[in-house]
Design a protein around this motif. Structure first.
Motif, PDB file in Angstrom:
ATOM      1  N   ILE A 291      27.166  22.503  33.823  1.00 35.54           N
ATOM      2  CA  ILE A 291      27.601  21.108  33.827  1.00 35.54           C
ATOM      3  C   ILE A 291      29.124  21.062  33.785  1.00 35.54           C
ATOM      4  O   ILE A 291      29.777  22.098  33.653  1.00 35.54           O
ATOM      5  N   ARG A 292      29.703  19.847  33.865  1.00 32.88           N
ATOM      6  CA  ARG A 292      31.145  19.721  33.722  1.00 32.88           C
ATOM      7  C   ARG A 292      31.542  20.053  32.291  1.00 32.88           C
ATOM      8  O   ARG A 292      30.847  19.696  31.338  1.00 32.88           O
TER       9      ARG A 292
ATOM     10  N   ALA B 229      19.816  13.752  31.627  1.00 31.64           N
ATOM     11  CA  ALA B 229      19.863  12.598  32.542  1.00 31.64           C
ATOM     12  C   ALA B 229      20.088  11.299  31.777  1.00 31.64           C
ATOM     13  O   ALA B 229      20.848  10.415  32.221  1.00 31.64           O
TER      14      ALA B 229
ATOM     15  N   GLY C 276      23.628  10.686  31.293  1.00 30.13           N
ATOM     16  CA  GLY C 276      24.458  10.667  32.492  1.00 30.13           C
ATOM     17  C   GLY C 276      25.136  11.982  32.807  1.00 30.13           C
ATOM     18  O   GLY C 276      26.202  12.006  33.434  1.00 30.13           O
ATOM     19  N   ILE C 277      24.540  13.096  32.369  1.00 30.77           N
ATOM     20  CA  ILE C 277      25.143  14.417  32.594  1.00 30.77           C
ATOM     21  C   ILE C 277      24.519  15.061  33.823  1.00 30.77           C
ATOM     22  O   ILE C 277      23.303  15.296  33.858  1.00 30.77           O
ATOM     23  N   ASN C 278      25.341  15.335  34.823  1.00 31.27           N
ATOM     24  CA  ASN C 278      24.845  15.924  36.071  1.00 31.27           C
ATOM     25  C   ASN C 278      24.721  17.442  35.954  1.00 31.27           C
ATOM     26  O   ASN C 278      25.569  18.110  35.364  1.00 31.27           O
ATOM     27  N   ILE C 279      23.647  17.979  36.508  1.00 27.88           N
ATOM     28  CA  ILE C 279      23.398  19.429  36.511  1.00 27.88           C
ATOM     29  C   ILE C 279      23.844  20.006  37.857  1.00 27.88           C
ATOM     30  O   ILE C 279      23.392  19.541  38.905  1.00 27.88           O
ATOM     31  N   GLU C 280      24.697  21.029  37.821  1.00 28.19           N
ATOM     32  CA  GLU C 280      25.216  21.628  39.057  1.00 28.19           C
ATOM     33  C   GLU C 280      24.441  22.869  39.479  1.00 28.19           C
ATOM     34  O   GLU C 280      24.264  23.124  40.662  1.00 28.19           O
TER      35      GLU C 280
END
Length: 406
Positions: free
Chosen positions: A384-385, A364, A367-371
């Motif tokens: 993640i991406r 977080a 800025g890394i989003n968890i899918e």
């Protein structure tokens, strides 16, 4: 006198000079009085070229003919190494999977080893001959050549070590052991002296390229001591052993990543018994492995179902699911190959709280989003991406205190 199985990967036998170097290393063990069997991969890049040719002719090719093509790489290497050994005075003979035979099931492209008839090899080894065995290949129930999946030479080596009751299985590769993560991404990664079967299995299953997953699984089941060593440097490697042999258990032993992932989402699936079985049963029948699974139930009686498959299996998975659309009743299929899986692994997780929170907080902050999230007793994985892979690995390696001291 020890009985050893020595396995050499594609980079270790990439050209004739390296094959000569391998022969010299094998000769050293023979001269030390050990009984040695060798397992080899195809020369670096050869299998990729063979696979590419199959895929260019037909993306959904006949898996039996695919095996016929890709198994040839190892055949070349066995003959070349046997010649190199003979040239320096070592009695050696090449063996293909069907000659031993290494018997497998009929799942072409991903076959599982059933039995290895080891009597003849043991007889040859007892008189000082070195069997040079083709990794990655076997003989199916229909007497056709099978292959064991990518990285299958590791599995061949461990299975052979178990059949020969070897004292150790040495896996020679282009790294000098098992690291806390990929040193190419994190220069401060540390080499581990020992790692448990369970940790190595989890790391292998979530993307660590050092050992193939099923080879670790088999080593753990059969109690085969495995050592990972460099083909290019003469120094100690990493021993993969039973957890009881490791005194100090790290909270997290390693951070692994896999870019070979694809995410599949089925939108508005009817929420009724039997739907999941229809989805995943069809994929299993097509030999498509499913990994992370998440299901969200809506108030309108439908659900969104998200799961991951290997990127190479995405086209096959889409084909199977589209054929099952009428039976399953989903409204939309969304395929997303632009994802990566990041995992932290450690037997210490069993007895420590807060491991997941450390992971989520570190991601977080960058800025890394968890899918998608999935967990086991000693592993936490997130999707993640793909473009954030290296940033995520570096952040987690530091967050868990794995960086080597300056």
């Amino acid at each position: 006198m020890a009985r050893l199985v020595m396995k050499f990967g594609g980079t270790s036998v990439a050209d004739l000079d390296r094959i000569r170097t391998v022969a010299t290393r094998v000769k050293r063990e023979v001269e030390a009085g050990h009984a040695v069997a060798v397992v080899v991969s195809a020369m670096a890049g050869v299998t990729n070229q063979l696979v590419k040719w199959c895929q260019e002719l037909s993306p959904l090719h006949d898996a039996r003919e695919y095996d016929t093509v890709v198994a040839t790489g190892e055949q070349v290497t066995t003959g070349l190494l046997a010649i190199a050994l003979q040239t320096i005075g070592v009695d050696a003979r090449s063996w293909q999977g069907w000659q031993i035979p290494i018997r497998t099931d009929g799942a072409h492209g991903k076959a599982r080893v059933d039995t290895i008839e080891s009597a003849e090899l043991l007889k040859r080894m007892a008189i000082g001959q070195v069997p040079v065995v083709a990794g990655f290949q076997g003989l199916g129930p229909d007497n056709r050549v099978t292959t064991l999946g990518r990285g299958g030479s590791d599995l061949s080596a461990v299975a052979l070590a178990a059949a020969l009751k070897a004292d150790r299985c040495d896996i020679f590769t282009d790294v000098d052991g098992v690291y806390t993560t990929d040193p190419r991404i994190v220069p401060k990664a540390r080499k581990l002296d020992r790692i448990s079967y369970e940790e190595m299995l989890e790391l292998a299953s979530v993307g660590a390229k050092v050992l193939q997953t099923r080879s670790v699984e088999l080593a753990m089941k059969q109690g085969v001591r495995v050592q990972v060593l460099s083909s290019f440097e003469d120094k100690p490697g990493t021993l993969v052993v039973d957890e009881d042999e490791i005194v100090e258990k790290e909270l997290v032993s390693g951070v692994a990543y896999s870019r070979d992932e694809a995410k599949v989402t089925l939108r508005r699936v009817p929420d009724r018994p039997g739907v999941a079985a229809a989805v995943f049963g069809g994929l299993a029948a097509a030999n498509v492995n499913v990994d992370m699974i998440v299901q969200n139930v809506s108030a309108d009686g439908t659900t969104d179902m998200t799961f991951t498959v290997g990127r190479a299996d995405l086209a096959r998975a889409q084909s199977v699911l589209e054929q099952a659309r009428g039976k399953v009743g989903f409204a939309e299929l969304i395929a997303d190959p632009g994802v990566a899986k990041i995992s932290v692994v450690g037997v210490g997780m069993r007895t420590h709280a807060g491991v997941a929170n450390t992971m989520f907080k570190a991601l977080a902050e960058r800025g890394i989003n968890i899918e998608v999230i999935s967990t086991s007793e000693i592993k936490i994985s997130v999707l993640i991406r793909e473009e954030a892979t290296e940033l995520a690995v570096r952040a987690l390696h530091t967050a868990y205190g794995l960086d080597a001291a300056a």
